[in-house]
Every structure is written in C-alpha cells, then in structure tokens.
Motif scaffolding. Structure first.
Motif, PDB file in Angstrom:
ATOM      1  N   ARG A   6       0.842  -1.336   0.066  1.00  0.00           N
ATOM      2  CA  ARG A   6      -0.056  -0.044  -0.054  1.00  0.00           C
ATOM      3  C   ARG A   6       0.568   1.347  -0.045  1.00  0.00           C
ATOM      4  N   LEU A   7       2.009   1.289  -0.649  1.00  0.00           N
ATOM      5  CA  LEU A   7       2.930   2.526  -0.764  1.00  0.00           C
ATOM      6  C   LEU A   7       2.127   3.378  -1.823  1.00  0.00           C
ATOM      7  N   CYS A   8       2.180   4.639  -1.595  1.00  0.00           N
ATOM      8  CA  CYS A   8       1.663   5.509  -2.653  1.00  0.00           C
ATOM      9  C   CYS A   8       2.796   5.879  -3.539  1.00  0.00           C
ATOM     10  N   ALA A   9       2.483   4.850  -4.572  1.00  0.00           N
ATOM     11  CA  ALA A   9       3.612   4.777  -5.595  1.00  0.00           C
ATOM     12  C   ALA A   9       3.012   5.225  -7.287  1.00  0.00           C
ATOM     13  N   ILE A  10       1.808   5.671  -7.174  1.00  0.00           N
ATOM     14  CA  ILE A  10       1.098   6.133  -8.447  1.00  0.00           C
ATOM     15  C   ILE A  10       1.245   7.412  -8.314  1.00  0.00           C
ATOM     16  N   ARG A  11       2.188   7.986  -9.102  1.00  0.00           N
ATOM     17  CA  ARG A  11       2.464   9.307  -9.070  1.00  0.00           C
ATOM     18  C   ARG A  11       1.486  10.319 -10.297  1.00  0.00           C
ATOM     19  N   PRO A  12       0.822  11.206  -9.603  1.00  0.00           N
ATOM     20  CA  PRO A  12      -0.065  12.190 -10.400  1.00  0.00           C
ATOM     21  C   PRO A  12       0.612  12.381 -11.921  1.00  0.00           C
ATOM     22  N   GLU A  13       1.819  12.430 -12.200  1.00  0.00           N
ATOM     23  CA  GLU A  13       2.445  12.785 -13.512  1.00  0.00           C
ATOM     24  C   GLU A  13       2.111  11.582 -14.350  1.00  0.00           C
ATOM     25  N   TRP A  14       2.245  10.421 -14.145  1.00  0.00           N
ATOM     26  CA  TRP A  14       1.778   9.156 -15.003  1.00  0.00           C
ATOM     27  C   TRP A  14       0.533   8.594 -14.837  1.00  0.00           C
ATOM     28  N   GLU A  15      -0.264   9.155 -13.863  1.00  0.00           N
ATOM     29  CA  GLU A  15      -1.478   8.434 -13.444  1.00  0.00           C
ATOM     30  C   GLU A  15      -2.359   8.146 -14.721  1.00  0.00           C
ATOM     31  N   ASN A  16      -2.503   9.329 -15.663  1.00  0.00           N
ATOM     32  CA  ASN A  16      -3.357   9.157 -16.817  1.00  0.00           C
ATOM     33  C   ASN A  16      -2.851   8.070 -17.657  1.00  0.00           C
ATOM     34  N   ASP A  17      -1.435   8.180 -17.809  1.00  0.00           N
ATOM     35  CA  ASP A  17      -0.941   7.191 -18.685  1.00  0.00           C
ATOM     36  C   ASP A  17      -1.248   5.837 -18.415  1.00  0.00           C
TER      37      ASP A  17
END
Length: 64
Positions: free
Chosen positions: A19-30
């Motif tokens: 459950r690390l916060c690894a999904i970054r907003p910069e590439w979330e849409n990709d």
C-alpha cells in the motif's frame, strides 16, 4: 437461445504492494490509458476507472 442478453459487470481493485503511494500524479493518466487499452483489446468495455496513489478501481463490462 435466441433473443437472450447477458450483462456482467466486474469491479476490480488493484493495490500497490504494501500500500505504498507509488502511483504518481504525473503518470496516473498514462497508467489509466494503458489499463483501458488492455481491457478494450480483449473485447470488453471499460465503464469507469479511477484511483488513489496506492490503488486503482476499475469497473468494466464483459462482452460475450
């Protein structure tokens, strides 16, 4: 059987390991576009996709 219709919706939740916060907003849409492509290339219909930095929710319809 003639004139029958089947509709199946699946909700899938994928989480990042530990459950690390690894999904970054910069590439979330990709990431969402990539997952959408996988679902569509398998002949299914994406209904909704969204998430948080540690998980993704996907709602899709199975086409039969």
């Amino acid at each position: 059987m003639a004139n029958t219709y089947t509709q199946i919706h699946v909700q899938a939740v994928f989480s990042v390991q530990n459950r690390l916060c690894a999904i970054r907003p910069e590439w979330e849409n990709d990431l969402y576009r990539y997952i959408t492509g996988i679902i569509q290339n398998n002949g299914h219909k994406l209904l909704a996709i969204n998430g948080m930095p540690d998980h993704v929710h996907i709602l899709f319809g199975l086409e039969t």
